[in-house]
Each structure stands twice: as C-alpha cells, then as structure tokens.
Scaffold this motif. Structure first.
Motif, mmCIF file in Angstrom:
data_model
loop_
_atom_site.group_PDB
_atom_site.id
_atom_site.type_symbol
_atom_site.label_atom_id
_atom_site.label_comp_id
_atom_site.label_asym_id
_atom_site.label_seq_id
_atom_site.Cartn_x
_atom_site.Cartn_y
_atom_site.Cartn_z
ATOM 1 N N ALA A 124 -2.491 9.324 -4.831
ATOM 2 C CA ALA A 124 -3.367 8.168 -4.613
ATOM 3 C C ALA A 124 -4.621 8.213 -5.505
ATOM 4 O O ALA A 124 -5.167 7.175 -5.868
ATOM 5 C CB ALA A 124 -3.773 8.088 -3.137
ATOM 6 N N CYS A 131 -0.218 16.508 -1.495
ATOM 7 C CA CYS A 131 -1.190 15.506 -1.946
ATOM 8 C C CYS A 131 -2.087 16.113 -3.015
ATOM 9 O O CYS A 131 -2.723 17.137 -2.782
ATOM 10 C CB CYS A 131 -2.016 15.055 -0.738
ATOM 11 N N GLY A 162 0.835 -1.205 0.000
ATOM 12 C CA GLY A 162 0.000 0.000 0.000
ATOM 13 C C GLY A 162 0.863 1.246 0.000
ATOM 14 O O GLY A 162 2.046 1.198 0.351
ATOM 15 N N ASN A 200 -6.775 14.509 -0.369
ATOM 16 C CA ASN A 200 -7.786 13.897 0.484
ATOM 17 C C ASN A 200 -7.756 14.658 1.803
ATOM 18 O O ASN A 200 -6.675 14.743 2.408
ATOM 19 C CB ASN A 200 -7.423 12.416 0.699
ATOM 20 N N LYS A 223 -7.599 2.735 -4.846
ATOM 21 C CA LYS A 223 -8.706 3.630 -5.145
ATOM 22 C C LYS A 223 -9.287 3.309 -6.527
ATOM 23 O O LYS A 223 -10.168 2.497 -6.633
ATOM 24 C CB LYS A 223 -8.229 5.075 -5.002
ATOM 25 N N ARG A 228 -3.756 -4.492 -0.628
ATOM 26 C CA ARG A 228 -2.649 -3.684 -0.110
ATOM 27 C C ARG A 228 -1.470 -3.656 -1.087
ATOM 28 O O ARG A 228 -0.485 -4.375 -0.941
ATOM 29 C CB ARG A 228 -2.156 -4.181 1.273
HETATM 30 C C1 LIG Z 1 -6.044 5.962 0.586
HETATM 31 C C2 LIG Z 1 -4.865 6.855 0.601
HETATM 32 C C3 LIG Z 1 -3.574 6.357 0.761
HETATM 33 C C4 LIG Z 1 -3.297 4.936 1.170
HETATM 34 O O1 LIG Z 1 -3.311 4.065 0.160
HETATM 35 P P1 LIG Z 1 -2.997 2.518 0.420
HETATM 36 O O2 LIG Z 1 -2.310 2.128 -0.814
HETATM 37 O O3 LIG Z 1 -4.336 1.863 0.588
HETATM 38 O O4 LIG Z 1 -2.138 2.403 1.634
HETATM 39 C C5 LIG Z 1 -2.503 7.214 0.638
HETATM 40 N N1 LIG Z 1 -2.703 8.523 0.419
HETATM 41 C C6 LIG Z 1 -3.937 9.048 0.305
HETATM 42 C C7 LIG Z 1 -4.091 10.495 0.059
HETATM 43 C C8 LIG Z 1 -5.053 8.234 0.420
HETATM 44 O O5 LIG Z 1 -6.277 8.767 0.372
#
Ligand SMILES: *Cc1c(COP(=O)(O)O)cnc(C)c1O
Length: 374
Positions: free
Chosen positions: A200, A167, A97, A171, A228, A236
């Motif tokens: 992401a 980011c 992940g 999010n 996503k 993961r």
């Molecule tokens: C969901 C998310 C992650 C984590 O992603 P995983 O691959 O599921 O660990 C990382 N950064 C942001 C901004 C997210 O929303």
C-alpha cells in the motif's frame, strides 16, 4: 456500537451468526474521529491519523456514461496500472480499495469455519478483521523486536494456513521487509499457501517493489492502492497483482461492478504520465515533511522513534502518550494511538501532512513538553 438502549432484539440476536456476534469491527481512523464524534468544527481539525495525503487534486468526470453499468474491469484502467508497474493486463485486477483485495483473497482461498490465515503483527488490522468476518481463523507469528519477519515462527504454520499476509513498508511500523525474508516465506509456502505482500505504501519506497518476484513465484499476490501516495483514499480504488491463474480465482468472487465509472475515470487519469509525475512530486514533499517531523520529535530526549520511516507516517513512543494524544485532540490535531497493538505500548502514529500542518503539529508537541516541564 453500544446497543444497551436499543429495544428487545432477541430474535435478531438469534439470527445473527456466532462469528459475527463475536466480531469487533475495524476501528478505522474515520470511525474513531468522524466529523460528528467531536463537537468541534471538522474543518478546523487537522487529520494526521489515517495516512492520507494532505491535499486533494482536481478531476473532471464524463457523466455521459453514468446511465450504464461500468465494465467489471475497465480496460483503460487495467492497462494504465499494468503499464505503471510493468506487468501484463492479465496480472492486474482492480478492486474497491486494497481492502476489497484482502477480502477477495480470503473468500477465494479459505473455507469458512475450517481454514486459517497467518498475520505478522504489529501490522494492518484489516487482514484479521476480514478473516473473522468470514469465520476464517487468524494465526499470528509476531514480528521480531526489530520488526523483521520471524521466519522460524512463520515456518510453524506451513500446512496450517491457506494465506500469509506480509506488509512492506509495514503499517504502522514503517519498516521494509528484506527481500531475502520475503523469498524465504514464498519458498516455505510454495504449492501450499498464497503469500500476500501488501504494498500500500510502496510509492514511498519505490525501489523496493517486489513485482519482479511475480514471474518467479506463482504463490505471490501483491496488493496496491491509490489511497496513499496517489491521494485518492476517497474514491476507493486498489489493485491485486498476481499470476493469471490466481487472478481467475479472484475474478470468480468479485462483485459484478466493483469499480464505479467515475472512480475508473479518475483513477485512469491519476495514472497518466502527468498524474504519475505529480504523485512522485507529492512523495518527495511528504518525505521532506517526514524529515522535519522526525528531527523535531528527536529534540525531545524521552521520545523514541519506533520502527522506520519508509512510508508516510512516523511511529514514536513516549510514556505520556495518552496525555499527549488528549492534548493534541483538544487542539484539533488528530493523530492515531497505536498503543494497544502487540509490542507497540505507549506508541502514537503521525501521518505526514502539509508543511503548514506539520508545523502546527510540532508547535503543539513542543508546547506540550514545555508545559509538562514547567
Ligand atoms: C491503507 C491501507 C490499506 C487499504 O487501502 P485501501 O485501498 O484504501 O482499501 C491496505 N493495506 C495497508 C497496509 C494500508 O495501510
């Protein structure tokens, strides 16, 4: 976790490090509403709280290799992802992940008890939690009211932090960072700090991927995930994109077998030509769902859509947010409360679901406002 009723644990307390005692674990959507937190039947609940895709795909795995340890960086998977984003294999690391990517960067570049990272809230919670887990400091340069980067505030931290987390799409605000601002930050921290750009949600804003900047800026690291748009949160699997020198540092601190064999098989197949085409169709469907939800929310005068809709979720503000959240949860519709985050008072976040889920959601929200008006 509430440990008031656990037996005497003073020696365990004495052993536990100070920074771990202070740590409040990440309140993941799944921790807040696991199948067991509510007496209701998990199968009747609609989960629009974790930015997951609404429907799972089917995969086959080859168990013939399961007696062996997997490759640390399965070649087929690395090649598939490198080709998906137009990079060389040596610029790509696969991780458990994107969350593990965050952790590797902090472990690779920050000295515990000494160094700090910079975050730009409101943003994803794991940057701070991951840093705190390793006793690394967390500095904050809040986003401006329109959720763009506050470059002046960020500049104060040059020479004071080792890693900067950005980011885009962000999010939980769903906003895109401008390329000029990202480049300004990369220049500010040139030869001084690693700038992490968390992409992401980039499949929902694909034309604005910043992979092209990797050739130009050796302090850029990009995070990606299959959780996503690829609808694979359960396996993961994430990726760290960087120049090969940063990749080498991260490879020193990675676990020996971070990606289980079935995960690598499934991920490789999701990154096949047909897998990518399928993902792009899903993104289109979710974007249509996004329009449906935002249009319906805007029918209610007092609802304010907050931020933007460049990802797969909608953030909105309403004074009665707590009441609305309770009403939805009572009706098995689980969304995410974001009202405790900096500058997001009274805000709730809805992940776009399937067409059926989106209709059920809007039906409930309309009901809520009708009752309130009555
Ligand atoms: C969901 C998310 C992650 C984590 O992603 P995983 O691959 O599921 O660990 C990382 N950064 C942001 C901004 C997210 O929303």
């Amino acid at each position: 976790m509430d440990n008031r009723n656990t037996p005497a644990n003073t020696w365990i307390d004495a052993l536990t490090t100070e920074h771990v005692k202070r740590l409040r674990p990440y309140e993941s959507a799944r921790r807040l509403f696991s199948a067991s937190t509510k007496s209701g039947d998990a199968n009747s609940q609609v989960w629009l709280n974790a930015n997951e895709a609404p429907v799972a795909d089917e995969f086959r795995v080859n168990s013939e290799v399961f007696n062996r340890y997997p490759d640390c960086q399965p070649e087929e998977l690395i090649s598939a992802y490198a080709s998906y984003c137009g990079l060389e294999n040596r610029q790509v690391i696969t991780t458990r992940g994107a969350d593990e990517g965050i952790e590797l960067i902090i472990r690779g570049f920050c000295d515990a008890g000494k160094d700090s990272v910079l975050i730009c809230p409101p943003t994803y919670g794991m940057y701070a939690i991951s840093a705190q887990t390793f006793n690394v400091g967390v500095e904050k340069a809040q986003l401006k009211p329109d959720f763009s980067l506050d470059l002046q505030a960020i500049e104060q931290y040059v020479d004071k932090v080792k890693v900067v987390f950005l980011c885009s799409p962000n999010n939980p605000t769903g906003t895109r960072l401008s390329e000029d601002d990202v480049i300004a930050v990369l220049n500010m921290f040139k030869n001084k700090a690693v700038v992490v750009l968390d992409e992401a949600y980039i499949e929902f804003d694909a034309e604005h991927a910043k992979t092209n900047l990797l050739a130009q800026f050796d302090n850029l690291v990009i995070l990606r995930t299959l959780s996503k748009a690829f609808a694979l949160a359960g396996i993961r699997c994430g990726f760290v994109l960087s120049n090969p020198i940063i990749a080498k540092v991260l490879m020193k601190v990675i676990a020996p077998y971070p990606v289980p064999a079935p995960v690598a098989q499934i991920a490789t197949s999701a990154l096949s030509e047909s897998g990518i085409a399928h993902m792009r169709n899903r993104v289109q469907d979710l974007q249509a769902g996004m329009v449906f939800i935002t249009d319906a929310l805007q029918q209610h005068g007092e609802v304010e859509i907050v931020g933007d809709t460049k990802a797969n979720f909608v953030l909105f503000r309403h004074e009665a947010n707590a009441e609305l959240m309770d009403y939805l949860v009572d009706h098995d519709m689980i969304i995410r409360n974001q009202s405790k985050q900096i500058s997001l008072h009274n805000c709730l976040r809805i992940t776009v679901g399937s067409e059926k889920e989106n209709h059920a959601l809007i039906h409930l929200i309309n009901d809520f406002f009708k009752r309130k008006a009555a």
